[in-house]
Design an enzyme around this catalytic site. Structure first.
Site, mmCIF file in Angstrom:
data_model
loop_
_atom_site.group_PDB
_atom_site.id
_atom_site.type_symbol
_atom_site.label_atom_id
_atom_site.label_comp_id
_atom_site.label_asym_id
_atom_site.label_seq_id
_atom_site.Cartn_x
_atom_site.Cartn_y
_atom_site.Cartn_z
ATOM 1 N N CYS A 131 -13.128 -45.096 -13.076
ATOM 2 C CA CYS A 131 -12.271 -45.185 -11.892
ATOM 3 C C CYS A 131 -10.804 -44.972 -12.251
ATOM 4 O O CYS A 131 -9.909 -45.637 -11.724
ATOM 5 C CB CYS A 131 -12.452 -46.518 -11.181
ATOM 6 S SG CYS A 131 -14.162 -46.836 -10.696
ATOM 7 N N GLY A 132 -10.555 -44.092 -13.172
ATOM 8 C CA GLY A 132 -9.186 -43.741 -13.507
ATOM 9 C C GLY A 132 -8.517 -44.667 -14.496
ATOM 10 O O GLY A 132 -7.369 -44.479 -14.843
#
Length: 288
Positions: A131-132
């Site tokens: 998720c980054g």
């Protein structure tokens, strides 16, 4: 605590472990040592109780996989939990046979299906992202086996104190030696099982192995733990699948970053009438 058999060998592994009896006396978790103890005014000869430490080499399908240094109790739980935490198995039925020779320090495991990737990736460095943001996994097997935990279980502060007290009361070996770590699997109100070991990771693997062998659902459970909450401890708890971790000791920053990411509530410094909630406080009723 349940007594484990010292030697088990069966193609019906999961069923055989439930009814097997010890084939020979096992090693003891404690031993004695002649000491001199100073009591503030004089020094006196005494006999003291010391925690036993012994190596166990695990061979998987004829190849040496790992050597653990552990307290020689609940050895089948330990080996089963360790294999699961390292990603070689997900279910106990994936073990075709397990033979323990504790006096010689060996465990022989035959798997129904060999997971070569898991064996190759043990202790291999890994840096990944989710998720980054970077998950702080050090090893490939951790990245493969650590699960994000989702649980609706909620407990109170008083239940935190109660469960920690139950865990400490269960450990006669710790009271005798002062040299063991304790871990317990609990419901919100009671202790289901406890395990002790010189290695805090081993105590958790024993919990994991027993839960797998007895098919105990863990998503609605709590782990009470005596040691410092390191990143390795949080990863073990995530692999087991428990969402609340209670400890009387302190966490590290990496442990808390992992716990936040993996959905684990960490409560530390549970001592007397004080505690600290570090992550996912919504599972502690008074924090809402």
């Amino acid at each position: 605590m349940e007594n484990e058999q010292d030697r088990v060998e069966s193609t019906g592994f999961a069923e055989s472990l439930k009814s097997a009896e010890p084939a020979e006396p096992g090693l003891s978790s404690t031993t004695t040592w002649n000491i001199y103890r100073y009591n503030g005014t004089e020094i006196l000869p005494q006999e003291d109780t010391i925690a036993t430490e012994t190596p166990l080499t695990i061979k998987v399908d004829g190849e040496e996989f790992a050597t653990l240094v552990y307290t020689p109790t609940d050895s089948v739980d330990l080996v089963t939990g360790f294999l699961a935490s390292e990603g070689l198995i997900r279910f106990v039925d994936q073990i075709e046979s397990l033979t323990l020779e504790e006096e010689r320090g060996f465990a022989y495991v035959k798997l129904r299906h060999l997971h070569q990737l898991s064996k190759q990736m043990v202790s291999k460095r890994f840096i990944g992202s989710c998720c980054g943001k970077s998950r702080q996994f050090y090893f490939h097997n951790d990245a493969r086996t650590a699960k994000t935990v989702s649980t609706k279980l909620q407990i109170t502060i008083q239940q935190c104190f109660h469960l920690m007290s139950l865990m400490q009361e269960q450990s006669a070996d710790f009271r005798a030696t002062g040299g063991l770590h304790n871990a317990a699997l609990c419901t919100a109100d009671e202790l289901l099982l406890s395990r002790s070991d010189i290695g805090r990771h081993n105590a958790l693997d024993k919990i994991y192995g027993h839960s797998l062998r007895q098919r105990i659902p863990v998503r609605d459970k709590v782990i009470a733990f005596s040691g410092r909450v390191s990143s390795e401890v949080v990863l073990k708890v995530a692999k087991i699948g428990v969402g609340i971790l209670l400890s009387k000791s302190a966490p590290t920053d990496l442990a808390l970053r992992l716990a936040q990411d993996l959905g684990i509530t960490v409560v530390g410094f549970i001592r007397r009438d004080q505690l600290t909630v570090y992550t996912h406080p919504q599972r502690i009723a008074e924090c809402r």
